[in-house]
Design an enzyme around this catalytic site. Structure first.
Site, PDB file in Angstrom:
ATOM      1  N   ARG A   1      76.654  74.861  87.571  1.00 11.61           N
ATOM      2  CA  ARG A   1      78.229  75.824  87.981  1.00 11.61           C
ATOM      3  C   ARG A   1      78.149  75.955  86.431  1.00 11.61           C
ATOM      4  NH1 ARG A   1      79.449  71.205  91.945  1.00 11.61           N
ATOM      5  NH2 ARG A   1      81.721  71.516  91.876  1.00 11.61           N
TER       6      ARG A   1
ATOM      7  N   ARG B   1      90.460  71.781  89.939  1.00 10.76           N
ATOM      8  CA  ARG B   1      88.713  72.211  90.083  1.00 10.76           C
ATOM      9  C   ARG B   1      88.704  73.773  90.592  1.00 10.76           C
ATOM     10  NH1 ARG B   1      88.252  68.769  95.211  1.00 10.76           N
ATOM     11  NH2 ARG B   1      86.279  69.758  94.782  1.00 10.76           N
TER      12      ARG B   1
ATOM     13  N   ARG C   1      88.394  62.192  99.965  1.00  6.58           N
ATOM     14  CA  ARG C   1      88.083  62.038  97.944  1.00  6.58           C
ATOM     15  C   ARG C   1      89.037  62.345  97.588  1.00  6.58           C
ATOM     16  NH1 ARG C   1      82.777  65.939  97.936  1.00  6.58           N
ATOM     17  NH2 ARG C   1      84.047  66.267  96.237  1.00  6.58           N
TER      18      ARG C   1
ATOM     19  N   LYS D   1      80.089  75.538 100.502  1.00  2.00           N
ATOM     20  CA  LYS D   1      79.258  75.128 100.141  1.00  2.00           C
ATOM     21  C   LYS D   1      78.185  74.396 100.980  1.00  2.00           C
ATOM     22  CE  LYS D   1      79.878  74.495  96.479  1.00  2.00           C
ATOM     23  NZ  LYS D   1      80.839  74.235  96.165  1.00  2.00           N
TER      24      LYS D   1
ATOM     25  N   ARG E   1      90.489  68.220 103.567  1.00  2.00           N
ATOM     26  CA  ARG E   1      88.937  67.857 103.947  1.00  2.00           C
ATOM     27  C   ARG E   1      88.724  66.234 104.187  1.00  2.00           C
ATOM     28  NH1 ARG E   1      84.716  68.153  98.913  1.00  2.00           N
ATOM     29  NH2 ARG E   1      84.183  71.099 100.426  1.00  2.00           N
TER      30      ARG E   1
HETATM   31  P1  ADP Z   1      83.182  70.651  95.271  1.00  2.00           P
HETATM   32  O1  ADP Z   1      81.899  71.598  95.756  1.00  2.00           O
HETATM   33  O2  ADP Z   1      84.265  69.869  96.506  1.00  2.00           O
HETATM   34  O3  ADP Z   1      83.982  71.213  93.929  1.00  2.00           O
HETATM   35  P2  ADP Z   1      81.053  68.379  94.528  1.00  2.00           P
HETATM   36  O4  ADP Z   1      80.916  67.158  95.029  1.00  2.00           O
HETATM   37  O5  ADP Z   1      80.080  69.329  94.531  1.00  2.00           O
HETATM   38  O6  ADP Z   1      82.670  69.253  95.186  1.00  2.00           O
HETATM   39  O7  ADP Z   1      81.641  67.664  93.026  1.00  2.00           O
HETATM   40  C1  ADP Z   1      82.239  67.029  92.268  1.00  2.00           C
HETATM   41  C2  ADP Z   1      82.479  66.807  91.467  1.00  2.00           C
HETATM   42  O8  ADP Z   1      81.285  66.728  90.513  1.00  2.00           O
HETATM   43  C3  ADP Z   1      82.902  67.922  90.242  1.00  2.00           C
HETATM   44  O9  ADP Z   1      84.587  68.310  90.297  1.00  2.00           O
HETATM   45  C4  ADP Z   1      82.348  67.424  88.707  1.00  2.00           C
HETATM   46  O10 ADP Z   1      83.381  66.257  88.587  1.00  2.00           O
HETATM   47  C5  ADP Z   1      81.453  67.169  89.371  1.00  2.00           C
HETATM   48  N1  ADP Z   1      79.982  67.891  89.066  1.00  2.00           N
HETATM   49  C6  ADP Z   1      79.510  67.932  90.579  1.00  2.00           C
HETATM   50  N2  ADP Z   1      78.129  68.792  90.237  1.00  2.00           N
HETATM   51  C7  ADP Z   1      78.375  69.562  88.500  1.00  2.00           C
HETATM   52  C8  ADP Z   1      77.710  70.305  87.970  1.00  2.00           C
HETATM   53  N3  ADP Z   1      76.434  71.003  88.190  1.00  2.00           N
HETATM   54  N4  ADP Z   1      78.049  70.477  86.689  1.00  2.00           N
HETATM   55  C9  ADP Z   1      79.440  69.571  86.315  1.00  2.00           C
HETATM   56  N5  ADP Z   1      79.548  67.990  87.361  1.00  2.00           N
HETATM   57  C10 ADP Z   1      79.486  68.885  88.854  1.00  2.00           C
END
Ligand code: ADP
Ligand code: ZN
Length: 221
Positions: A88, A173, A162, A13, A127
Protein backbone atom coordinates in the site's frame (compact mmCIF):
# COMPACT_ATOMS: atom_id res chain seq x y z
CA UNK A 1 1.79 -17.07 -9.45
CA UNK A 2 1.71 -13.71 -7.69
CA UNK A 3 -1.20 -11.33 -8.18
CA UNK A 4 -1.59 -7.98 -6.50
CA UNK A 5 -4.92 -6.23 -6.07
CA UNK A 6 -4.69 -2.45 -6.22
CA UNK A 7 -7.49 0.06 -5.87
CA UNK A 8 -9.10 2.50 -3.49
CA UNK A 9 -10.99 1.26 -0.39
CA UNK A 10 -14.26 -0.43 -1.27
CA UNK A 11 -13.50 -0.83 -4.98
CA UNK A 12 -14.23 -4.52 -4.54
CA UNK A 13 -10.65 -5.79 -4.36
CA UNK A 14 -11.54 -8.39 -1.78
CA UNK A 15 -14.52 -9.72 -3.69
CA UNK A 16 -12.62 -10.02 -6.97
CA UNK A 17 -9.68 -11.55 -5.08
CA UNK A 18 -12.03 -14.27 -3.77
CA UNK A 19 -13.27 -15.16 -7.25
CA UNK A 20 -9.70 -15.28 -8.58
CA UNK A 21 -8.59 -17.36 -5.61
CA UNK A 22 -11.26 -19.99 -6.28
CA UNK A 23 -10.58 -20.08 -10.01
CA UNK A 24 -6.82 -20.24 -9.75
CA UNK A 25 -6.80 -22.37 -6.63
CA UNK A 26 -4.33 -20.17 -4.78
CA UNK A 27 -5.01 -18.39 -1.46
CA UNK A 28 -5.96 -14.75 -1.23
CA UNK A 29 -4.33 -12.90 1.64
CA UNK A 30 -5.91 -9.74 2.95
CA UNK A 31 -3.65 -7.62 5.14
CA UNK A 32 -6.72 -5.89 6.58
CA UNK A 33 -8.23 -9.24 7.63
CA UNK A 34 -4.99 -10.31 9.29
CA UNK A 35 -4.82 -7.00 11.15
CA UNK A 36 -8.46 -7.10 12.29
CA UNK A 37 -8.03 -10.69 13.48
CA UNK A 38 -5.08 -9.61 15.60
CA UNK A 39 -7.08 -6.75 17.04
CA UNK A 40 -10.09 -8.87 17.90
CA UNK A 41 -7.85 -11.49 19.50
CA UNK A 42 -6.06 -8.76 21.44
CA UNK A 43 -2.55 -9.86 20.43
CA UNK A 44 0.46 -7.59 21.14
CA UNK A 45 0.56 -6.81 17.44
CA UNK A 46 -3.16 -6.04 17.48
CA UNK A 47 -2.63 -3.50 20.26
CA UNK A 48 0.16 -1.77 18.35
CA UNK A 49 -1.91 -1.23 15.21
CA UNK A 50 -5.28 -0.34 16.74
CA UNK A 51 -4.78 3.43 16.86
CA UNK A 52 -3.98 3.55 13.14
CA UNK A 53 -6.76 1.22 12.06
CA UNK A 54 -9.40 3.08 14.05
CA UNK A 55 -8.57 6.35 12.34
CA UNK A 56 -8.32 4.88 8.85
CA UNK A 57 -4.59 5.69 8.79
CA UNK A 58 -2.03 3.29 7.40
CA UNK A 59 -0.23 0.97 9.78
CA UNK A 60 3.52 1.87 9.72
CA UNK A 61 5.53 -0.02 7.11
CA UNK A 62 7.80 -1.85 9.56
CA UNK A 63 4.84 -3.39 11.38
CA UNK A 64 3.10 -4.30 8.12
CA UNK A 65 6.24 -5.94 6.74
CA UNK A 66 6.86 -7.92 9.90
CA UNK A 67 3.40 -9.45 9.71
CA UNK A 68 3.22 -9.98 5.94
CA UNK A 69 6.71 -11.48 5.69
CA UNK A 70 5.85 -14.11 8.22
CA UNK A 71 2.55 -14.86 6.49
CA UNK A 72 4.26 -15.20 3.11
CA UNK A 73 6.63 -17.75 4.57
CA UNK A 74 3.83 -20.17 5.31
CA UNK A 75 3.46 -23.31 3.19
CA UNK A 76 0.09 -22.62 1.60
CA UNK A 77 1.42 -19.73 -0.48
CA UNK A 78 4.28 -21.67 -2.09
CA UNK A 79 2.39 -22.17 -5.36
CA UNK A 80 1.01 -18.71 -5.56
CA UNK A 81 -0.83 -15.97 -3.80
CA UNK A 82 -3.22 -13.11 -4.35
CA UNK A 83 -2.32 -10.08 -2.26
CA UNK A 84 -5.29 -7.96 -1.27
CA UNK A 85 -4.36 -4.76 0.55
CA UNK A 86 -0.60 -5.16 0.38
CA UNK A 87 1.54 -3.37 -0.76
CA UNK A 88 0.00 0.00 0.00
CA UNK A 89 3.06 2.26 0.00
CA UNK A 90 6.19 2.55 -2.16
CA UNK A 91 8.49 1.18 0.56
CA UNK A 92 6.17 -1.82 0.93
CA UNK A 93 6.21 -2.40 -2.84
CA UNK A 94 9.99 -2.26 -2.90
CA UNK A 95 10.26 -4.62 0.05
CA UNK A 96 7.95 -7.07 -1.72
CA UNK A 97 10.08 -6.91 -4.87
CA UNK A 98 13.14 -7.80 -2.81
CA UNK A 99 11.34 -10.64 -1.05
CA UNK A 100 10.22 -12.11 -4.37
CA UNK A 101 13.61 -11.64 -6.03
CA UNK A 102 15.22 -13.74 -3.30
CA UNK A 103 12.92 -16.61 -4.21
CA UNK A 104 13.26 -16.08 -7.94
CA UNK A 105 9.63 -15.13 -8.17
CA UNK A 106 7.98 -12.28 -9.95
CA UNK A 107 4.66 -10.48 -9.97
CA UNK A 108 2.44 -11.90 -12.71
CA UNK A 109 -0.18 -9.21 -12.62
CA UNK A 110 -1.20 -6.11 -10.72
CA UNK A 111 -4.95 -5.71 -11.01
CA UNK A 112 -5.84 -2.06 -10.58
CA UNK A 113 -9.56 -1.57 -10.01
CA UNK A 114 -11.07 1.82 -10.73
CA UNK A 115 -14.42 2.94 -9.39
CA UNK A 116 -15.95 6.44 -9.48
CA UNK A 117 -15.38 8.29 -6.20
CA UNK A 118 -19.03 8.91 -5.29
CA UNK A 119 -19.81 5.25 -5.85
CA UNK A 120 -16.97 4.29 -3.50
CA UNK A 121 -18.28 6.32 -0.59
CA UNK A 122 -21.77 4.95 -1.07
CA UNK A 123 -20.42 1.42 -1.24
CA UNK A 124 -18.33 1.76 1.91
CA UNK A 125 -21.27 2.90 3.95
CA UNK A 126 -23.44 0.00 2.70
CA UNK A 127 -20.79 -2.58 3.35
CA UNK A 128 -21.37 -5.32 5.93
CA UNK A 129 -18.82 -7.91 7.02
CA UNK A 130 -19.23 -11.39 8.45
CA UNK A 131 -18.23 -11.42 12.11
CA UNK A 132 -16.76 -14.92 11.83
CA UNK A 133 -13.00 -14.32 11.50
CA UNK A 134 -12.55 -17.58 9.61
CA UNK A 135 -15.14 -16.59 7.04
CA UNK A 136 -14.75 -12.84 6.46
CA UNK A 137 -17.40 -12.72 3.72
CA UNK A 138 -18.30 -9.26 2.51
CA UNK A 139 -21.80 -8.07 1.62
CA UNK A 140 -23.30 -4.88 0.32
CA UNK A 141 -26.82 -3.96 1.34
CA UNK A 142 -27.54 -2.66 -2.16
CA UNK A 143 -25.31 -4.59 -4.55
CA UNK A 144 -24.92 -7.94 -2.87
CA UNK A 145 -27.29 -8.27 0.09
CA UNK A 146 -27.33 -11.42 2.25
CA UNK A 147 -30.30 -13.77 1.72
CA UNK A 148 -31.38 -13.27 5.32
CA UNK A 149 -30.95 -9.74 6.71
CA UNK A 150 -27.97 -9.41 9.05
CA UNK A 151 -26.83 -13.04 8.58
CA UNK A 152 -23.92 -14.43 6.55
CA UNK A 153 -25.07 -16.71 3.67
CA UNK A 154 -21.98 -18.85 3.94
CA UNK A 155 -21.63 -19.52 7.66
CA UNK A 156 -24.73 -18.13 9.39
CA UNK A 157 -22.81 -15.72 11.64
CA UNK A 158 -24.12 -12.21 12.28
CA UNK A 159 -22.97 -9.41 9.96
CA UNK A 160 -21.65 -6.09 11.27
CA UNK A 161 -20.55 -2.68 10.01
CA UNK A 162 -16.85 -2.08 10.40
CA UNK A 163 -15.90 1.05 12.35
CA UNK A 164 -13.93 2.26 9.38
CA UNK A 165 -17.09 2.11 7.25
CA UNK A 166 -18.38 5.15 9.12
CA UNK A 167 -18.50 8.21 6.80
CA UNK A 168 -15.68 10.37 8.32
CA UNK A 169 -13.26 7.47 8.53
CA UNK A 170 -14.22 6.28 5.05
CA UNK A 171 -13.43 9.73 3.69
CA UNK A 172 -10.05 9.77 5.41
CA UNK A 173 -9.21 6.34 4.00
CA UNK A 174 -9.83 7.68 0.50
CA UNK A 175 -7.48 10.60 1.14
CA UNK A 176 -4.83 8.27 2.51
CA UNK A 177 -5.24 6.13 -0.61
CA UNK A 178 -4.68 9.10 -2.93
CA UNK A 179 -1.60 10.19 -1.04
CA UNK A 180 0.13 6.90 -0.20
CA UNK A 181 -1.17 4.15 -2.46
CA UNK A 182 -2.13 5.77 -5.76
CA UNK A 183 1.59 6.34 -6.63
CA UNK A 184 1.93 2.55 -6.85
CA UNK A 185 -0.06 2.60 -10.07
CA UNK A 186 2.79 4.46 -11.74
CA UNK A 187 5.38 2.24 -10.06
CA UNK A 188 3.81 -0.91 -11.48
CA UNK A 189 3.04 0.64 -14.83
CA UNK A 190 6.78 0.73 -15.46
CA UNK A 191 7.07 -3.01 -14.85
CA UNK A 192 4.56 -3.83 -17.59
CA UNK A 193 2.37 -6.05 -15.41
CA UNK A 194 -0.30 -3.51 -14.59
CA UNK A 195 -3.85 -4.25 -15.69
CA UNK A 196 -6.25 -1.40 -15.01
CA UNK A 197 -9.94 -2.00 -15.34
CA UNK A 198 -13.22 -0.42 -14.24
CA UNK A 199 -15.40 -1.99 -11.57
CA UNK A 200 -18.55 0.04 -11.32
CA UNK A 201 -22.18 -0.65 -10.76
CA UNK A 202 -23.16 2.40 -12.76
CA UNK A 203 -21.04 1.29 -15.65
CA UNK A 204 -22.67 -2.12 -15.20
CA UNK A 205 -19.33 -3.80 -14.81
CA UNK A 206 -19.27 -5.88 -11.67
CA UNK A 207 -17.03 -8.51 -10.09
CA UNK A 208 -17.96 -11.46 -12.33
CA UNK A 209 -17.14 -9.66 -15.53
CA UNK A 210 -14.00 -8.08 -14.11
CA UNK A 211 -12.76 -11.44 -12.77
CA UNK A 212 -13.44 -13.10 -16.11
CA UNK A 213 -11.38 -10.44 -17.89
CA UNK A 214 -8.50 -10.84 -15.44
CA UNK A 215 -8.48 -14.63 -15.86
CA UNK A 216 -8.57 -14.26 -19.63
CA UNK A 217 -5.70 -11.80 -19.55
CA UNK A 218 -3.63 -14.10 -17.32
CA UNK A 219 -4.11 -16.95 -19.77
CA UNK A 220 -2.76 -14.83 -22.62
CA UNK A 221 0.21 -13.57 -20.64
P1 ADP B 1 -10.04 -1.52 2.51
O1 ADP B 1 -9.62 -2.40 1.40
O2 ADP B 1 -11.50 -1.39 2.65
O3 ADP B 1 -9.34 -0.19 2.53
P2 ADP B 1 -8.49 -3.15 4.36
O4 ADP B 1 -9.20 -4.22 5.07
O5 ADP B 1 -7.61 -3.53 3.23
O6 ADP B 1 -9.62 -2.13 3.89
O7 ADP B 1 -7.62 -2.28 5.39
C1 ADP B 1 -8.15 -1.77 6.56
C2 ADP B 1 -7.10 -0.99 7.32
O8 ADP B 1 -5.99 -1.83 7.63
C3 ADP B 1 -6.49 0.18 6.57
O9 ADP B 1 -7.27 1.34 6.69
C4 ADP B 1 -5.13 0.32 7.27
O10 ADP B 1 -5.28 0.96 8.51
C5 ADP B 1 -4.76 -1.12 7.56
N1 ADP B 1 -3.94 -1.74 6.50
C6 ADP B 1 -4.26 -2.81 5.75
N2 ADP B 1 -3.28 -3.13 4.90
C7 ADP B 1 -2.29 -2.24 5.10
C8 ADP B 1 -1.00 -2.02 4.51
N3 ADP B 1 -0.53 -2.82 3.52
N4 ADP B 1 -0.27 -0.98 4.99
C9 ADP B 1 -0.70 -0.18 5.98
N5 ADP B 1 -1.92 -0.32 6.56
C10 ADP B 1 -2.70 -1.34 6.14
ZN1 ZN C 1 -19.61 -15.88 7.29
Amino acid sequence: MVIIMLGAPATGKGTVAEVLSQNLNIPSISSGDIFRKNMSEGTEFGKKIKEYMDKGELVPDDLVLEMITSRLNEDDVKNGVILDGFPRTLPQAKALDEMLAKENKKIDMVVNLETPRDELLERTINRRNCSNKNCNSIYNLVLHPPKVEGICDKCGSPLYQRDDAKPEVAKNRLEVYDRETAPLVQYYEKTGVLYTTVLSQRANRMKDEVSKDVLEKLKNN
